[in-house]
Scaffold this motif. Structure first.
Motif, PDB file in Angstrom:
ATOM      1  N   GLN A 136       0.826  -1.210   0.000  1.00  0.00           N
ATOM      2  CA  GLN A 136       0.000   0.000   0.000  1.00  0.00           C
ATOM      3  C   GLN A 136       0.866   1.269   0.000  1.00  0.00           C
ATOM      4  O   GLN A 136       0.541   2.262  -0.630  1.00  0.00           O
ATOM      5  N   ALA A 137       1.995   1.193   0.722  1.00  0.00           N
ATOM      6  CA  ALA A 137       2.870   2.374   0.838  1.00  0.00           C
ATOM      7  C   ALA A 137       3.540   2.709  -0.489  1.00  0.00           C
ATOM      8  O   ALA A 137       3.992   3.828  -0.683  1.00  0.00           O
ATOM      9  N   ASN A 138       3.565   1.725  -1.395  1.00  0.00           N
ATOM     10  CA  ASN A 138       4.139   1.946  -2.728  1.00  0.00           C
ATOM     11  C   ASN A 138       5.556   2.545  -2.645  1.00  0.00           C
ATOM     12  O   ASN A 138       5.856   3.548  -3.274  1.00  0.00           O
ATOM     13  N   ILE A 139       6.377   1.890  -1.848  1.00  0.00           N
ATOM     14  CA  ILE A 139       7.739   2.386  -1.616  1.00  0.00           C
ATOM     15  C   ILE A 139       8.642   2.093  -2.817  1.00  0.00           C
ATOM     16  O   ILE A 139       8.475   1.081  -3.480  1.00  0.00           O
ATOM     17  N   SER A 140       9.569   2.987  -3.053  1.00  0.00           N
ATOM     18  CA  SER A 140      10.565   2.737  -4.102  1.00  0.00           C
ATOM     19  C   SER A 140      11.944   2.728  -3.470  1.00  0.00           C
ATOM     20  O   SER A 140      12.169   3.427  -2.481  1.00  0.00           O
ATOM     21  N   CYS A 141      12.839   1.957  -4.045  1.00  0.00           N
ATOM     22  CA  CYS A 141      14.239   2.042  -3.616  1.00  0.00           C
ATOM     23  C   CYS A 141      15.122   1.748  -4.823  1.00  0.00           C
ATOM     24  O   CYS A 141      14.642   1.258  -5.841  1.00  0.00           O
ATOM     25  N   LEU A 142      16.384   2.061  -4.687  1.00  0.00           N
ATOM     26  CA  LEU A 142      17.310   1.870  -5.803  1.00  0.00           C
ATOM     27  C   LEU A 142      17.704   0.402  -5.933  1.00  0.00           C
ATOM     28  O   LEU A 142      17.812  -0.300  -4.922  1.00  0.00           O
ATOM     29  N   SER A 143      17.932  -0.046  -7.164  1.00  0.00           N
ATOM     30  CA  SER A 143      18.409  -1.418  -7.361  1.00  0.00           C
ATOM     31  C   SER A 143      19.902  -1.473  -7.014  1.00  0.00           C
ATOM     32  O   SER A 143      20.534  -0.418  -6.854  1.00  0.00           O
ATOM     33  N   LEU A 144      20.428  -2.697  -6.967  1.00  0.00           N
ATOM     34  CA  LEU A 144      21.859  -2.856  -6.660  1.00  0.00           C
ATOM     35  C   LEU A 144      22.729  -2.108  -7.670  1.00  0.00           C
ATOM     36  O   LEU A 144      23.667  -1.402  -7.296  1.00  0.00           O
ATOM     37  N   GLU A 145      22.355  -2.228  -8.946  1.00  0.00           N
ATOM     38  CA  GLU A 145      23.145  -1.588 -10.013  1.00  0.00           C
ATOM     39  C   GLU A 145      23.074  -0.063  -9.867  1.00  0.00           C
ATOM     40  O   GLU A 145      24.090   0.629 -10.019  1.00  0.00           O
ATOM     41  N   GLU A 146      21.877   0.428  -9.603  1.00  0.00           N
ATOM     42  CA  GLU A 146      21.708   1.880  -9.477  1.00  0.00           C
ATOM     43  C   GLU A 146      22.502   2.422  -8.287  1.00  0.00           C
ATOM     44  O   GLU A 146      23.086   3.500  -8.355  1.00  0.00           O
TER      45      GLU A 146
ATOM     46  N   GLU B 299      24.614   4.728   1.036  1.00  0.00           N
ATOM     47  CA  GLU B 299      24.083   3.690   1.935  1.00  0.00           C
ATOM     48  C   GLU B 299      22.984   4.242   2.839  1.00  0.00           C
ATOM     49  O   GLU B 299      21.981   3.585   3.068  1.00  0.00           O
ATOM     50  N   THR B 300      23.199   5.423   3.365  1.00  0.00           N
ATOM     51  CA  THR B 300      22.278   5.926   4.390  1.00  0.00           C
ATOM     52  C   THR B 300      21.074   6.692   3.861  1.00  0.00           C
ATOM     53  O   THR B 300      20.010   6.614   4.465  1.00  0.00           O
ATOM     54  N   HIS B 301      21.245   7.422   2.782  1.00  0.00           N
ATOM     55  CA  HIS B 301      20.140   8.310   2.398  1.00  0.00           C
ATOM     56  C   HIS B 301      19.575   8.099   0.999  1.00  0.00           C
ATOM     57  O   HIS B 301      18.506   8.623   0.703  1.00  0.00           O
ATOM     58  N   SER B 302      20.300   7.358   0.127  1.00  0.00           N
ATOM     59  CA  SER B 302      19.854   7.335  -1.274  1.00  0.00           C
ATOM     60  C   SER B 302      18.458   6.734  -1.440  1.00  0.00           C
ATOM     61  O   SER B 302      17.649   7.268  -2.196  1.00  0.00           O
ATOM     62  N   ASP B 303      18.153   5.639  -0.721  1.00  0.00           N
ATOM     63  CA  ASP B 303      16.828   5.023  -0.881  1.00  0.00           C
ATOM     64  C   ASP B 303      15.722   5.954  -0.394  1.00  0.00           C
ATOM     65  O   ASP B 303      14.677   6.069  -1.027  1.00  0.00           O
ATOM     66  N   TYR B 304      15.971   6.602   0.728  1.00  0.00           N
ATOM     67  CA  TYR B 304      14.968   7.527   1.268  1.00  0.00           C
ATOM     68  C   TYR B 304      14.725   8.674   0.275  1.00  0.00           C
ATOM     69  O   TYR B 304      13.585   9.006  -0.041  1.00  0.00           O
ATOM     70  N   LEU B 305      15.814   9.260  -0.218  1.00  0.00           N
ATOM     71  CA  LEU B 305      15.692  10.386  -1.145  1.00  0.00           C
ATOM     72  C   LEU B 305      15.036   9.942  -2.455  1.00  0.00           C
ATOM     73  O   LEU B 305      14.210  10.651  -3.021  1.00  0.00           O
ATOM     74  N   PHE B 306      15.403   8.738  -2.890  1.00  0.00           N
ATOM     75  CA  PHE B 306      14.828   8.220  -4.131  1.00  0.00           C
ATOM     76  C   PHE B 306      13.315   8.017  -3.973  1.00  0.00           C
ATOM     77  O   PHE B 306      12.530   8.402  -4.847  1.00  0.00           O
ATOM     78  N   ASN B 307      12.917   7.444  -2.855  1.00  0.00           N
ATOM     79  CA  ASN B 307      11.493   7.237  -2.579  1.00  0.00           C
ATOM     80  C   ASN B 307      10.758   8.576  -2.545  1.00  0.00           C
ATOM     81  O   ASN B 307       9.667   8.728  -3.096  1.00  0.00           O
ATOM     82  N   PHE B 308      11.384   9.565  -1.925  1.00  0.00           N
ATOM     83  CA  PHE B 308      10.805  10.905  -1.828  1.00  0.00           C
ATOM     84  C   PHE B 308      10.631  11.491  -3.241  1.00  0.00           C
ATOM     85  O   PHE B 308       9.565  11.993  -3.594  1.00  0.00           O
ATOM     86  N   ALA B 309      11.700  11.386  -4.042  1.00  0.00           N
ATOM     87  CA  ALA B 309      11.656  11.945  -5.401  1.00  0.00           C
ATOM     88  C   ALA B 309      10.632  11.212  -6.266  1.00  0.00           C
ATOM     89  O   ALA B 309       9.901  11.835  -7.036  1.00  0.00           O
ATOM     90  N   MET B 310      10.560   9.886  -6.117  1.00  0.00           N
ATOM     91  CA  MET B 310       9.582   9.106  -6.892  1.00  0.00           C
ATOM     92  C   MET B 310       8.160   9.553  -6.574  1.00  0.00           C
ATOM     93  O   MET B 310       7.300   9.602  -7.451  1.00  0.00           O
ATOM     94  N   GLY B 311       7.924   9.882  -5.313  1.00  0.00           N
ATOM     95  CA  GLY B 311       6.607  10.368  -4.899  1.00  0.00           C
ATOM     96  C   GLY B 311       6.247  11.686  -5.580  1.00  0.00           C
ATOM     97  O   GLY B 311       5.074  12.011  -5.744  1.00  0.00           O
ATOM     98  N   LYS B 312       7.252  12.449  -5.962  1.00  0.00           N
ATOM     99  CA  LYS B 312       6.990  13.766  -6.562  1.00  0.00           C
ATOM    100  C   LYS B 312       7.028  13.740  -8.091  1.00  0.00           C
ATOM    101  O   LYS B 312       6.304  14.486  -8.724  1.00  0.00           O
ATOM    102  N   VAL B 313       7.912  12.908  -8.682  1.00  0.00           N
ATOM    103  CA  VAL B 313       8.034  12.955 -10.147  1.00  0.00           C
ATOM    104  C   VAL B 313       7.540  11.684 -10.844  1.00  0.00           C
ATOM    105  O   VAL B 313       7.265  11.709 -12.045  1.00  0.00           O
ATOM    106  N   ASN B 314       7.433  10.598 -10.085  1.00  0.00           N
ATOM    107  CA  ASN B 314       6.908   9.332 -10.606  1.00  0.00           C
ATOM    108  C   ASN B 314       7.618   8.857 -11.881  1.00  0.00           C
ATOM    109  O   ASN B 314       6.976   8.356 -12.801  1.00  0.00           O
ATOM    110  N   ASP B 315       8.910   9.060 -11.941  1.00  0.00           N
ATOM    111  CA  ASP B 315       9.704   8.577 -13.082  1.00  0.00           C
ATOM    112  C   ASP B 315      11.080   8.183 -12.547  1.00  0.00           C
ATOM    113  O   ASP B 315      11.799   9.026 -12.005  1.00  0.00           O
ATOM    114  N   ARG B 316      11.403   6.903 -12.716  1.00  0.00           N
ATOM    115  CA  ARG B 316      12.630   6.358 -12.126  1.00  0.00           C
ATOM    116  C   ARG B 316      13.893   7.098 -12.578  1.00  0.00           C
ATOM    117  O   ARG B 316      14.727   7.466 -11.758  1.00  0.00           O
ATOM    118  N   ASP B 317      14.014   7.331 -13.878  1.00  0.00           N
ATOM    119  CA  ASP B 317      15.232   7.964 -14.399  1.00  0.00           C
ATOM    120  C   ASP B 317      15.362   9.406 -13.909  1.00  0.00           C
ATOM    121  O   ASP B 317      16.451   9.843 -13.532  1.00  0.00           O
TER     122      ASP B 317
END
Lengths: 80, 186
Positions: free
Chosen positions: A57-67, B15-33
């Motif tokens: 539901q939270a629709n979380i995103s995270c980076l892949s290993l490559e990214e 390691e510490t912030h990229s996933d959080y920031l990426f999730n935040f950005a995805m919520g705003k722009v909805n485009d992975r690249d």
């Protein structure tokens, strides 16, 4: 049903595998049968299902290993 | 009394912030690249401005503030480009729903603003809980649960056995359930 900590841990891991659809047929049958008699595991399974729903539901995103690796090397270049 | 000041560690940002920031950005722009580009730009801007970091707010708060500015810049840029290149055809008005068949069919994926707010709050809560967990275990959990990686790939990458992986997944799920129980799992 009472079971020791280690046994519960094994069953919990099967329950977790079920959430990712990675439990074997035998493990699934074993776990379903166990759930018929064990309130502790039934409770754990219900919470585990709810957790999976919440994560979806939270629709979380995270980076892949490559990214992550790309980003790390990009940042390393910029730092040095 | 002397205030504890935060420090910055650029070599740990991914390691510490990229996933959080990426999730935040995805919520705003909805485009992975685009989200990835925004993160790179954020880190670059942060590196350039690191001497201005006063340590009064946490490193993450500071990075999020930079990312927010990057997102605003991104929207400003695409909006100014749009104005030049597009002719807007507006067939939609308040008393006319439009004739396109697609518009008349109810969208099953339709999410209300309220749903979006709740989901954003939930994703913030999940990330806050994951921040309390061992970073390596949290990353393994995210790769398995969010990115749906094969067990084998994660095991090879982190040099662990499948049993180890399921133990880690179990620990993280238990910690997450415990952390979320009051507000979300009751």
């Amino acid at each position: 049903m009472n079971h020791d900590k280690e046994n519960f841990h094994q069953l919990a891991c099967i329950c977790d595998k079920c959430q990712y659809d990675e439990a074997s047929f035998l493990e699934k049958v074993q776990f379903k049968l166990h759930l018929m008699f064990c309130e502790t595991c039934k409770d754990y399974a219900a919470k585990n299902n709810r957790l999976t729903t919440l994560i979806k539901q939270a629709n979380i995103s995270c980076l892949s290993l490559e990214e992550q690796k790309e980003l790390k090397s990009y940042l390393k270049d910029k730092i040095t | 009394m002397a205030k504890n000041l935060y420090t910055i560690t650029p070599d740990r940002w991914v390691e510490t912030h990229s996933d959080y920031l990426f999730n935040f950005a995805m919520g705003k722009v909805n485009d992975r690249d685009i989200a990835k580009d925004l993160i790179s730009e954020t880190f670059l801007a942060a590196l350039k401005a690191k001497d201005n970091f006063k340590g009064e707010a946490s490193e993450r708060t500071w990075l999020v503030a930079i990312l927010k500015r990057k997102i605003i810049d991104y929207y400003r840029k695409i909006n100014s480009n749009k104005g030049k290149a597009e002719v807007k055809v507006n067939y939609f008005s308040a008393d006319n729903d439009g004739d396109w068949l697609e518009e008349r069919i109810e969208n099953p994926d339709y999410v209300t603003i309220e749903d979006n707010i709740i989901n954003n709050e939930l994703s913030e809560a999940i990330y806050a809980c994951l921040d309390k967990i061992n970073p390596r275990q949290a990353t393994i959990f995210k790769l398995k649960t969010i990115e749906n990686y094969d067990t084998e790939v994660i095991c090879n990458e982190y040099n662990i056995t499948p049993s180890n992986l399921w133990v880690i997944i179990h620990r993280v799920r238990a910690a997450l359930a415990d952390c979320l129980k009051e507000k979300w799992l009751s």
